[in-house]
Design a protein around this motif. Structure first.
Motif, mmCIF file in Angstrom:
data_model
loop_
_atom_site.group_PDB
_atom_site.id
_atom_site.type_symbol
_atom_site.label_atom_id
_atom_site.label_comp_id
_atom_site.label_asym_id
_atom_site.label_seq_id
_atom_site.Cartn_x
_atom_site.Cartn_y
_atom_site.Cartn_z
ATOM 1 N N LEU A 271 0.758 -1.155 -0.072
ATOM 2 C CA LEU A 271 0.097 -0.054 0.098
ATOM 3 C C LEU A 271 0.833 1.414 -0.084
ATOM 4 O O LEU A 271 1.764 1.362 0.946
ATOM 5 C CB LEU A 271 -1.010 -0.091 1.203
ATOM 6 N N VAL B 269 -7.658 3.146 -0.234
ATOM 7 C CA VAL B 269 -7.107 1.787 -0.192
ATOM 8 C C VAL B 269 -6.585 1.128 1.144
ATOM 9 O O VAL B 269 -5.879 1.987 2.043
ATOM 10 C CB VAL B 269 -5.630 1.922 -0.802
ATOM 11 N N THR C 288 -0.662 4.716 -4.821
ATOM 12 C CA THR C 288 -1.681 3.968 -4.862
ATOM 13 C C THR C 288 -3.120 4.450 -4.689
ATOM 14 O O THR C 288 -4.028 4.573 -5.461
ATOM 15 C CB THR C 288 -1.879 2.533 -4.129
ATOM 16 N N ALA C 289 -2.932 4.979 -3.444
ATOM 17 C CA ALA C 289 -4.396 5.780 -3.083
ATOM 18 C C ALA C 289 -4.925 6.782 -4.189
ATOM 19 O O ALA C 289 -5.882 7.232 -4.488
ATOM 20 C CB ALA C 289 -4.338 6.285 -1.711
ATOM 21 N N ALA D 253 -5.906 5.880 -7.664
ATOM 22 C CA ALA D 253 -7.189 5.337 -7.487
ATOM 23 C C ALA D 253 -8.189 6.642 -7.569
ATOM 24 O O ALA D 253 -9.223 6.520 -8.242
ATOM 25 C CB ALA D 253 -7.632 4.614 -6.127
ATOM 26 N N ARG E 97 -10.021 -1.769 -2.076
ATOM 27 C CA ARG E 97 -9.899 -0.471 -2.819
ATOM 28 C C ARG E 97 -11.303 0.147 -3.332
ATOM 29 O O ARG E 97 -12.210 -0.818 -3.847
ATOM 30 C CB ARG E 97 -9.016 -0.483 -4.149
ATOM 31 N N TRP F 267 -7.342 -6.898 1.615
ATOM 32 C CA TRP F 267 -6.879 -5.884 0.745
ATOM 33 C C TRP F 267 -8.414 -5.433 0.134
ATOM 34 O O TRP F 267 -8.928 -6.054 -0.348
ATOM 35 C CB TRP F 267 -5.994 -6.019 -0.294
ATOM 36 N N ASN G 86 -3.961 2.122 5.932
ATOM 37 C CA ASN G 86 -4.976 2.821 5.369
ATOM 38 C C ASN G 86 -4.700 4.137 4.762
ATOM 39 O O ASN G 86 -3.623 4.761 5.440
ATOM 40 C CB ASN G 86 -6.141 2.746 6.270
#
Length: 801
Positions: free
Chosen positions: A10, A381, A14-15, A18, A411, A409, A356
């Motif tokens: 993570l 995520v 990544t977050a 998204a 998303r 996991w 998180n």
């Protein structure tokens, strides 16, 4: 199919990736009432702000038509409003407001759920630690509805199901640092229509974060306490950076504490960032980001038998690997032969490791003097490892136990869009919410070493070189919600609210990996379930019939979408095999409720009082019936039919002297099941049996007094008897819990705007009690409860620059 053979990494990228992958939405929501709460926190006396949807409660005339250019209007709410009277903040209608002032009366870093449980009628909160941060042991109920049946948002961002091992959201403790919460609005009726939630059966919790200050500065606090508790918090405010009003804040919190029983630490670190960008005089844009990491050794579950024969301090063996090794072979410590199944407590350890990333964009823009647009865009995520030793399975090398770890996991991305329009005496609002969630879950088995031949695996990992994957599950969920509402100002002191929402949620997926050797099943559940509610109405009326006096009623129909998780968990996909799931799909119906509330509220300078009478009809109640061992539980997922709930809450706050505030409340709830059930071929007559886990009687009292620079806060609450089994043949004794906080402000300290020292004592009278209850058996005892923390001491030094 997404591979799950390796734990996902993570990252912030990544977050943000998204979030960037979603379609950009219009500027999102902001609630101007947060500014009033912050002004009060800073020592000012903000004025009451009229709501665009509700007008001003208790005013002699209706608010004039808005001008062409004005500050952002207050966010629309269904049947609630918030105002400031004199120098204290009050609640209205079905809504209870917990302000920053109340949060500050507790030890720094205390969970907001702990504060709600200690100060709010009808709320039951229990946990295993003094600050309420142990997500495994936490249990929240509001008028008979648990934390997985409430609508919960943070600055308009939906936080989903609030249960342990969250599948579609984030626990509030992990979503925001407690120090950054400006206020909490709790709706105890049906919950506001505009709350984005697939779980709401009765009530909503809406959290709002603090804004950055207008001036450059910082806040720092340091806490020390019992069990080597060490907590550091720091927050930086940029101040206004340019003519457009841009400002931001960034904070970091780190908590490290040893367990009060057994061994192992509970470590959390969290970072928050928020910016505010005014958009002229017509609106503003805000952004929020949260990173949280929770690495916690868990407290051991106990049963009524364990508590009676071995004591509440019975816990895991960690770090005594030899003791756990011998116990797994049937060689138990002295006295354990008193317990009917000593292997059920022969665990080396249990722990969780969660990370998180949550980010969201909020805004509010006035298109015309009558039309306003709001939207929220968000992404999350999350990943977690949840492990425990299993003494019922041997390692391939011959060791009598394994380390069993669940790797999760998911998303999710989503957004809301709403339009508010004022037409004469009507405030109209319509909005939509969409979310997509991709969830994976796998359970892997890891060897433990032979005694004396290696380093034992422990709860915080690393998780490498598993010898088997027991199963893997993947789910994809699409959620859609639409609402339409109208607040009609019939008279200056009489407002009718009416509206409805539509809910459509489809979850598809199931097991994609199955190791028959370890599951014992040839085919695990897989398939789709859809929850659809085309018309879920909500009607309420608020009438201020005399100055300070308000009558209100609220009626709503609510529906909860099917929850999901790993195999053998308390969800539809958790049943034993595909055949059972296929049969279940034919008859399964989503949970739904009708909630009715009538109340009276009195607000004045010296006295605030509220009396609520409520009733709920609960249909298609889906409940897990648990049997088997703690680590290899057998979950039966049943429709246990209807439940009827009747209750009353009463609370009064008096301010007889300047700087003295005394609050008392009492709650009574009578919730009974409406029919019997068949489980494994046996009929159990549940009709008339009381609801498990929730007390019939609660009493709460709080006294706050300020004298000069010193402040004293004492609160005590009584938790009545709670039933453990559905047949009501086992129950948990009632208990009292008291807490004390004293603080002193040091004035005229060079280079420091404010310096404060506080001392907090949790469980002042050192009561021994059962706090939270987990899984429930159909009858008898169950090792699923947690002991409450003993007396704890905390000292905090805060500085504001």
């Amino acid at each position: 199919m997404r591979p799950v053979g390796r734990r996902r990494r993570l990252t912030l990228a990544t977050a943000l990736g998204a979030l960037g992958a979603t379609v950009l939405a219009p500027l999102a929501s902001h609630d101007a009432r947060a500014q009033a709460a912050q002004a009060a926190q800073a020592g000012g006396t903000p004025k009451a702000q009229p709501s665009a949807a509700h007008g001003t409660h208790g005013s002699a005339r209706r608010t004039a038509k808005p001008a062409a250019h004005r500050a952002p209007a207050v966010e629309s709410r269904t049947a609630e409003a918030f105002s400031v009277v004199g120098s204290h903040e009050t609640s209205h209608g079905m809504e209870q407001t917990i302000t920053r002032k109340t949060l500050n009366r507790f030890v720094a870093g205390t969970s907001p759920l702990q504060v709600l449980g200690a100060t709010t009628p009808g709320v039951s909160f229990a946990t295993a630690d003094a600050l309420g941060l142990d997500t495994y042991a936490n249990s929240l109920y509001i008028r008979g509805y648990n934390q997985s049946q409430l609508g919960v948002t943070l600055d308009g961002i939906p936080l989903g199901d609030q249960g342990f091992i969250n599948t579609n959201g984030l626990d509030i403790n992990e979503a925001v640092t407690p120090d950054n919460i400006a206020r909490i609005d709790m709706s105890q009726g049906g919950g506001a229509l505009d709350v984005a939630s697939t779980a709401n059966l009765g009530g909503a919790l809406q959290y709002y974060t603090l804004d950055p200050r207008d001036t450059l500065g910082a806040d720092i606090s340091q806490t020390f306490g019992s069990n080597s508790t060490y907590r550091t918090f720091g927050r930086f405010h940029s101040g206004v950076l340019n003519r457009t009003g841009t400002k931001f804040m960034a904070s970091y919190a780190r908590t490290d504490a040893q367990k009060w029983k057994g061994h192992g630490n509970q470590y959390e670190q969290q970072a928050n960032f928020k910016f505010v960008q005014p958009l002229g005089e017509r609106g503003r844009l805000t952004g929020f980001f949260d990173y949280s990491e929770f690495n916690q050794y868990n407290y051991g579950n106990i049963s009524l038998e364990i508590k009676q024969k071995l004591g509440s301090r019975t816990d895991y063996f960690y770090p005594d690997y030899k003791g756990a090794y011998l116990a797994a072979q049937g060689i138990f410590p002295a006295g354990w032969d008193q317990v009917s199944s000593p292997t059920d407590i022969a665990y080396y350890d249990a722990a969780q490791d969660q990370r998180n990333y949550l980010t969201g964009l909020n805004g509010n823009y006035e298109l015309t003097s009558r039309l306003r647009v709001k939207s929220v865009l968000y992404a999350q995520v999350s990943g977690g490892d949840y492990e425990f030793t299993n003494p019922y399975v041997s390692s391939p090398n011959g060791a009598p136990m394994i380390q069993q770890a669940d790797h999760q996991w998911f998303r999710r991305v989503g957004g809301t869009l709403a339009l508010q329009y004022t037409l004469g005496h009507h405030d109209l609002e319509s909005g939509v919410w969409y979310e997509n969630n991709d969830f994976t879950y796998s359970q892997r088995l890891y060897s433990q070493p032979l005694l004396g031949e290696g380093t034992p695996r422990k709860g915080t990992g690393p998780y490498e070189n598993s010898f088997a994957t027991r199963y893997g599950v993947q789910m994809n969920t699409n959620a859609f919600q639409y609402y339409l509402q109208d607040a009609w100002h019939i008279l200056p002191n009489l407002r009718l609210h009416a509206g409805f929402k539509s809910l459509l949620v489809t979850t598809a997926g199931g097991a994609f990996e199955n190791n028959e050797t370890y599951t014992g099943q040839s085919a695990l559940p897989s398939g789709s379930l859809t929850t659809a509610g085309a018309f879920l109405p909500h009607v309420s009326l608020n009438w201020t019939f005399l100055r300070h006096h308000e009558l209100f009623f609220d009626v709503s129909r609510d529906m909860r979408a099917y929850s999901y998780g790993g195999w053998n968990s308390p969800v539809a996909w958790g049943v034993d095999n595909q055949a059972i799931f296929s049969d279940l799909r034919k008859t399964l119906k989503p949970e739904s409720t009708w909630n009715y509330l009538i109340g009276y509220r009195y607000n004045s300078k010296y006295v605030d009082g509220v009396l609520n009478l409520y009733h709920s009809d609960y249909s298609n109640r889906l409940a897990p019936i648990t049997s088997g061992t703690l680590v290899n539980a057998n979950q039966t997922f049943l429709n246990v039919g209807s439940m009827a709930m009747w209750g009353v809450d009463a609370g009064v706050t008096v301010r007889p002297l300047p700087h003295l505030e005394i609050f008392n409340s009492i709650s009574y709830n009578h919730s009974t099941y409406g029919q019997g059930i068949y489980n494994a071929g046996t009929y159990y007559d549940l009709k008339g049996k009381m609801e498990v886990n929730y007390p019939s009687v609660m009493y709460k009292s709080n006294v706050a007094y300020t004298y000069g620079n010193a402040t004293l806060n004492f609160n005590v609450y009584y938790m009545g008897r709670r039933y453990l089994s559905y047949m009501n043949d086992t129950s948990v004794d009632p208990y009292w819990n008291a807490n004390l906080t004293a603080s002193y402000d040091f004035k005229h300290v060079p280079h420091v705007a404010d310096l404060n020292f506080s001392l907090g004592i949790y469980n002042l009278f050192n009561q021994e009690y059962i706090s939270s209850i987990g899984a429930n058996p159909i009858a008898g005892d169950r090792q699923s409860m947690f002991a409450g923390a003993p007396r704890q001491f905390f000292g905090t030094l805060r500085a504001r620059f």
